[in-house]
Design a protein around this motif. Structure first.
Motif, PDB file in Angstrom:
ATOM      1  N   GLU A  58      -7.304   2.970  -0.966  1.00 43.22           N
ATOM      2  CA  GLU A  58      -7.637   4.333  -1.667  1.00 43.22           C
ATOM      3  C   GLU A  58      -8.371   4.142  -2.945  1.00 43.22           C
ATOM      4  O   GLU A  58      -7.686   3.387  -3.885  1.00 43.22           O
ATOM      5  CB  GLU A  58      -6.507   5.315  -1.558  1.00 43.22           C
ATOM      6  CG  GLU A  58      -6.301   5.804  -0.037  1.00 43.22           C
ATOM      7  CD  GLU A  58      -5.046   6.522  -0.002  1.00 43.22           C
ATOM      8  OE1 GLU A  58      -4.445   6.654  -1.072  1.00 43.22           O
ATOM      9  OE2 GLU A  58      -4.642   6.654   1.216  1.00 43.22           O
ATOM     10  N   LEU A  59      -9.443   4.638  -3.300  1.00 38.64           N
ATOM     11  CA  LEU A  59      -9.820   4.493  -4.682  1.00 38.64           C
ATOM     12  C   LEU A  59      -9.271   5.443  -5.930  1.00 38.64           C
ATOM     13  O   LEU A  59      -8.996   6.472  -5.436  1.00 38.64           O
ATOM     14  CB  LEU A  59     -11.539   4.407  -4.769  1.00 38.64           C
ATOM     15  CG  LEU A  59     -12.411   3.685  -4.050  1.00 38.64           C
ATOM     16  CD1 LEU A  59     -13.805   4.097  -3.852  1.00 38.64           C
ATOM     17  CD2 LEU A  59     -12.209   2.369  -4.750  1.00 38.64           C
ATOM     18  N   VAL A 102     -12.635   1.280   2.382  1.00 37.63           N
ATOM     19  CA  VAL A 102     -11.938   2.121   1.285  1.00 37.63           C
ATOM     20  C   VAL A 102     -12.228   3.801   1.261  1.00 37.63           C
ATOM     21  O   VAL A 102     -13.353   3.976   2.083  1.00 37.63           O
ATOM     22  CB  VAL A 102     -12.385   1.950   0.040  1.00 37.63           C
ATOM     23  CG1 VAL A 102     -11.950   0.327  -0.448  1.00 37.63           C
ATOM     24  CG2 VAL A 102     -13.936   1.622   0.030  1.00 37.63           C
ATOM     25  N   PHE A 161     -12.043  -2.923  -6.789  1.00 42.78           N
ATOM     26  CA  PHE A 161     -13.040  -2.891  -5.689  1.00 42.78           C
ATOM     27  C   PHE A 161     -14.339  -3.236  -6.198  1.00 42.78           C
ATOM     28  O   PHE A 161     -15.025  -2.524  -6.984  1.00 42.78           O
ATOM     29  CB  PHE A 161     -13.122  -1.292  -5.479  1.00 42.78           C
ATOM     30  CG  PHE A 161     -14.033  -1.071  -4.288  1.00 42.78           C
ATOM     31  CD1 PHE A 161     -13.815  -1.681  -2.854  1.00 42.78           C
ATOM     32  CD2 PHE A 161     -15.060  -0.150  -4.395  1.00 42.78           C
ATOM     33  CE1 PHE A 161     -14.880  -1.302  -2.068  1.00 42.78           C
ATOM     34  CE2 PHE A 161     -16.138   0.137  -3.321  1.00 42.78           C
ATOM     35  CZ  PHE A 161     -15.635  -0.466  -2.264  1.00 42.78           C
ATOM     36  N   SER A 190      -8.793  -0.127  -6.229  1.00 42.06           N
ATOM     37  CA  SER A 190      -8.451   0.372  -5.272  1.00 42.06           C
ATOM     38  C   SER A 190      -6.824   0.114  -4.794  1.00 42.06           C
ATOM     39  O   SER A 190      -6.459  -1.145  -5.502  1.00 42.06           O
ATOM     40  CB  SER A 190      -9.258  -0.072  -4.026  1.00 42.06           C
ATOM     41  OG  SER A 190      -9.069  -1.407  -3.723  1.00 42.06           O
TER      42      SER A 190
END
Length: 553
Positions: free
Chosen positions: A453-454, A513, A505, A485
């Motif tokens: 998850e960004l 992602v 990232f 991330s």
């Protein structure tokens, strides 16, 4: 992607402190419409309301406010929670109505006070399906429920008669047969009376809340759903799917139209579009872990609480703000979250969506949807514990989708030889549907694995402590940096799923992602590279001009 961690400390397993128990909940919603205008049926509808309340449903009742019932109905349909369960019940007469193109006969409910409310997605973005069915028709209701992101939807109709206002000239039995067959897709439905009730060998059907009576008994006795009346009713059950109340009912702090701070850590709330959120209160906590070179512990204070998505954002949800994305696995599976790999692209789209919503009274004053900061993400992932994992590595497949035995045995062109063969989450080279694994202690699902998850925050080689840290800087106007991330993905080894593990990232639209929304008080905290660059250039220009003016003096 950077992979910075200490093998020595990892082998010691210093983070295997026991995590708090997980609480698996689901949202339940019911809408009961009594359009019969018959006081004799009120007691039955009240009994149905009580039976649903007992099962943890949040029940909305319509029928007594003819000037506003239609709007309430439309808002209810729109706000059914993601991965939730809904029950729609209607008692009243139907009327035939021609579709806008005049080619079909539709069957509409008699609900007063209806008016069209603005769509949740800006129509100017295009690709929106034009409304081709009457607003209060069963066909449109079926379409809306079939396309939402609830786990299961059930429609129960006690029809008291059909008025042929469209002058279809159909036989009565044919109208009932056609009306009862309006529900399609993965939608559970029960309709009384069905075509069978009009068979010449039977007495004329009785009209009233008969399906409601059966539904009440099923709820009281944990019987099968949807309700059935053999031979006389018409029930449709999707193939190989069972309507079941699987988990504990979720409790919310307020209705969808009211946004406020949560009452406690793990409190829940659902917005007007069905997005589910979990409350994370303000706190000071230790962020990071000594096991990772770039994540040495620092003290962090989050001065305000915030709402974070209970689930990773789905494609249909991301479509509201034009986020795009790609899926691994069955691309038509609506519960698969899409890979969304560009904060700089998506953040402006979220902002534009909120500007559109503010003009249509669809947003919440003084609150903003955004990406989480890195500190917010880790705080929510920890859920009040110091544990790096929720369990031993061998049991991690209960909590998330990562590089496990199934991925190791998934014979793709690329063989994932590094996959951990002691754990098994049941999914190979695909995204897992959201909410399939145990949540953390605050009830948040899929923080570990599935999609990394960004975060809003730019990556640094060390954690930044203090109050509300969130690095949004560039070295110069033409510079660039990588976003953080967190959480690991379907293709990540267990180390990446540690709550303190960090990645820079470096990709774009890569299938590992994704996005998890937060909703916080105040303005958004995410700045795009373009915004930061322009602000930095303006600052440099202003300083240059000041120096030039100083020389002239």
């Amino acid at each position: 992607m950077k992979r910075l961690f200490s093998i020595f400390l990892f082998s010691l397993g210093l983070w295997l402190e026991a995590a708090a128990d997980s609480k698996w909940t689901e949202h339940r919603r019911a809408l009961l419409i009594n359009a019969s205008n018959d006081k004799a049926h009120a007691q039955t509808i009240k009994a149905l309301e009580k039976a649903l309340h007992t099962k943890g449903f949040v029940v909305t009742m319509l029928g007594d406010a003819p000037k506003t019932d239609g709007v309430t109905y439309e808002k209810w349909v729109r706000s059914i929670p993601t991965m939730g369960v809904s029950v729609f019940y209607y008692l009243g007469r139907l009327e035939t109505e021609k579709s806008p193109d005049g080619k079909r006969i539709c069957y509409s409910m008699k609900i007063g006070g209806y008016r069209e409310i603005p769509p949740a997605r800006d129509p100017d973005l295009g690709r929106a399906q034009a409304e081709d069915k009457p607003w209060l028709s069963l066909e449109r209701l079926s379409q809306k429920l079939s396309k939402n992101t609830a786990r299961a939807n059930m429609v129960v109709i006690d029809c008291l008669g059909i008025e042929d206002k469209a002058q279809s000239k159909m036989e009565r039995v044919d109208m009932f047969a056609q009306a009862s067959g309006q529900f399609r897709g993965e939608l559970f439905s029960s309709f009384y009376p069905g075509k069978g009730a009009f068979h010449p060998s039977l007495e004329a059907p009785k009209f009233g809340p008969l399906m409601a009576d059966v539904l009440i008994q099923s709820l009281k006795t944990n019987g099968s759903l949807p309700p059935r009346i053999d031979k006389l009713g018409y029930t449709v059950t999707p193939r190989e799917i069972i309507f079941a109340l699987k988990h504990e009912a979720a409790r919310v702090c307020a209705p969808p139209e009211v946004l406020q701070e949560g009452r406690f850590a793990g409190d829940q709330w659902v917005d007007q579009n069905g997005f589910c959120f979990v409350w994370c209160p303000a706190a000071t906590f230790m962020m990071g872990d000594k096991a990772f070179e770039d994540s040495q512990p620092v003290k962090v204070t989050l001065s305000k609480g915030f709402w974070i998505g209970k689930y990773e954002t789905l494609g249909d949800e991301a479509n509201l703000f034009n986020a795009g994305g790609q899926k691994l696995g069955n691309k038509y599976a609506k519960f698969l979250p899409p890979g969304i790999g560009s904060v700089d692209k998506v953040s402006p789209e979220i902002a534009k969506w909120q500007v559109y919503g503010a003009g249509k009274d669809l947003t919440y004053k003084d609150w903003t949807y955004d990406y989480p900061t890195e500190a917010e993400w880790e705080y929510a992932a920890r859920a009040g514990t110091r544990a790096g994992y929720p369990c031993a590595i061998k049991d991690l497949g209960k909590y998330g989708n990562f590089a496990d035995l199934t991925l190791y045995e998934d014979r793709e062109m690329v063989h994932y030889v590094y996959a951990n063969r002691e754990a098994n989450d049941g999914y190979g080279r695909v995204f897992a549907p959201i909410g399939q694994y145990l949540p953390n202690a605050w009830g948040i699902h899929d923080m570990l694995g599935n999609l990394a998850e960004l975060c809003s925050t730019y990556y640094t080689d060390h954690l930044i402590g203090g109050s509300n840290p969130n690095d949004q800087s560039l070295p110069n106007p033409r510079g660039s940096r990588h976003r953080v991330s967190r959480g690991g993905a379907w293709c990540s080894p267990p180390e990446y799923l540690h709550v303190a593990f960090r990645n820079a990232f470096t990709g774009a639209q890569t299938p590992h992602v994704g996005l998890r929304l937060v909703l916080r008080q105040g303005e958004g905290l995410t700045r795009t590279r373009t915004e930061i660059s322009k602000a930095l250039q303006a600052k440099l220009d202003a300083e240059k001009k000041a120096r030039q003016n100083q020389k002239k003096k």
